[in-house]
Design an enzyme around this catalytic site. Structure first.
Site, mmCIF file in Angstrom:
data_model
loop_
_atom_site.group_PDB
_atom_site.id
_atom_site.type_symbol
_atom_site.label_atom_id
_atom_site.label_comp_id
_atom_site.label_asym_id
_atom_site.label_seq_id
_atom_site.Cartn_x
_atom_site.Cartn_y
_atom_site.Cartn_z
ATOM 1 N N LEU A 1 -60.288 52.115 14.441
ATOM 2 C CA LEU A 1 -59.193 51.471 13.893
ATOM 3 C C LEU A 1 -58.449 51.890 13.732
ATOM 4 O O LEU A 1 -58.044 53.209 13.163
ATOM 5 C CB LEU A 1 -60.485 51.125 12.484
ATOM 6 C CG LEU A 1 -61.639 50.656 12.576
ATOM 7 C CD1 LEU A 1 -62.198 50.489 11.604
ATOM 8 C CD2 LEU A 1 -61.446 49.124 13.385
ATOM 9 N N ASP A 2 -56.506 51.105 13.541
ATOM 10 C CA ASP A 2 -55.204 51.481 13.521
ATOM 11 C C ASP A 2 -55.277 52.591 11.455
ATOM 12 O O ASP A 2 -56.615 52.073 10.791
ATOM 13 C CB ASP A 2 -54.687 51.332 13.336
ATOM 14 C CG ASP A 2 -54.591 49.579 12.373
ATOM 15 O OD1 ASP A 2 -54.342 49.578 11.722
ATOM 16 O OD2 ASP A 2 -54.819 48.691 13.632
ATOM 17 N N TYR A 3 -54.607 52.812 11.548
ATOM 18 C CA TYR A 3 -54.355 53.545 10.401
ATOM 19 C C TYR A 3 -54.434 52.834 9.467
ATOM 20 O O TYR A 3 -55.003 53.125 8.445
ATOM 21 C CB TYR A 3 -53.161 54.520 10.555
ATOM 22 C CG TYR A 3 -52.339 55.316 8.899
ATOM 23 C CD1 TYR A 3 -53.004 57.170 8.993
ATOM 24 C CD2 TYR A 3 -51.943 54.358 8.765
ATOM 25 C CE1 TYR A 3 -53.041 57.645 8.220
ATOM 26 C CE2 TYR A 3 -51.166 55.869 7.599
ATOM 27 C CZ TYR A 3 -52.422 57.563 6.956
ATOM 28 O OH TYR A 3 -51.714 58.153 6.139
ATOM 29 N N GLU A 4 -53.957 51.760 9.103
ATOM 30 C CA GLU A 4 -54.245 50.814 7.802
ATOM 31 C C GLU A 4 -55.527 49.640 8.256
ATOM 32 O O GLU A 4 -55.508 48.992 6.830
ATOM 33 C CB GLU A 4 -52.406 50.117 8.022
ATOM 34 C CG GLU A 4 -52.122 50.764 8.218
ATOM 35 C CD GLU A 4 -50.736 51.143 9.317
ATOM 36 O OE1 GLU A 4 -51.422 50.065 10.858
ATOM 37 O OE2 GLU A 4 -49.917 51.347 9.482
ATOM 38 N N THR A 5 -56.593 49.918 8.857
ATOM 39 C CA THR A 5 -57.432 49.285 9.242
ATOM 40 C C THR A 5 -58.765 49.569 8.826
ATOM 41 O O THR A 5 -58.361 50.882 8.972
ATOM 42 C CB THR A 5 -58.026 48.083 10.299
ATOM 43 O OG1 THR A 5 -56.252 47.828 11.130
ATOM 44 C CG2 THR A 5 -58.665 47.671 10.592
#
Length: 235
Positions: free
Chosen positions: A102-106
């Site tokens: 999952l990306d950093y902001e998710t």
């Protein structure tokens, strides 16, 4: 790995009791009695003995899901010293790793395990596991844009596979949407939403297949049930 941790993994004793065994000169590493606490050992190279018997760790498969907060990366180590999801499971002795990313902001559901076969099953493209997201988008997509999203979009150098898109809630400035995809390319949901002119304001994964995040609190984890493990292995 710390010697007392390795001893605990081998089932010798708890870390605290293992330290007591070390203090009492009951532990050898490569034939030498250990004289101090806190030393590191290489479990793949060093020979560790307790009371004259060599100990070997048997891998215990661990399966957990975590509600990843925003602001954490899903790599094991980060070159920029950002927080990783492994910081949230430090009390688990076994080495576990995220399945996928999952990306950093998710935020949201992430599975961690030390089962390499399961990791392969869930990340290989031929195993089309549906992932469900709740996305808060800028403004409200119309039917034409939703149809484009569901049919496939040109992103970078590929065309996305068919997807599902449903508006859950909306007002003049934003919309809450449920999105289902079975691919896992880098920042795919964000790129797809941007492609139809409705950038993501926040994004949360709520399920992988039939495994649901439920009411798990942000930053917390739980062990998967045997039923959930069997389901994942059956995919």
């Amino acid at each position: 790995m710390r010697l007392n941790k390795y001893m605990a993994l081998c089932g010798v004793a708890s870390r605290r009791k293992s330290d007591e065994l070390i203090k009492n000169r009951k532990v050898k590493v490569n034939g030498e009695i250990v004289e101090e606490l806190g030393i590191d050992v290489n479990e793949n190279q060093d020979i560790i003995e307790v009371n004259g018997k060599v100990i070997i760790a048997e891998q215990k498969n661990i399966y957990v899901i975590i509600n990843k907060p925003e602001g954490y990366v899903t790599t094991v180590k980060d070159q920029f010293n950002r927080k990783t999801v492994l910081d949230l499971v430090k009390d688990i002795d076994e080495r576990i790793y995220p399945i996928g990313r999952l990306d950093y902001e998710t935020s949201g559901l992430l599975i961690l395990t030390n089962d390499g076969n399961l990791t392969y099953r869930l990340t290989h493209p031929k195993h089309e596991v549906v992932k469900t997201y709740l996305a808060r988008l800028k403004l409200v997509p119309d039917k034409i844009k939703i149809k484009q999203f569901e049919s496939g979009l040109k992103i970078d150098d590929y065309v996305t596979a068919p997807a599902e898109f449903k508006i859950i809630k909306k007002d003049e400035n934003q919309s809450i949407c449920e999105i289902k995809i079975h691919e896992g390319k880098n920042r795919q949901v964000r790129k797809m939403c941007k492609a139809i002119g409705h950038p993501v304001l926040s994004l949360k994964r709520i399920s992988i297949g039939n495994i649901e995040l439920g009411n798990l609190k942000i930053g917390e984890y739980r062990n998967l049930s045997q039923k959930e493990i069997n389901y994942l292995k059956s995919l």
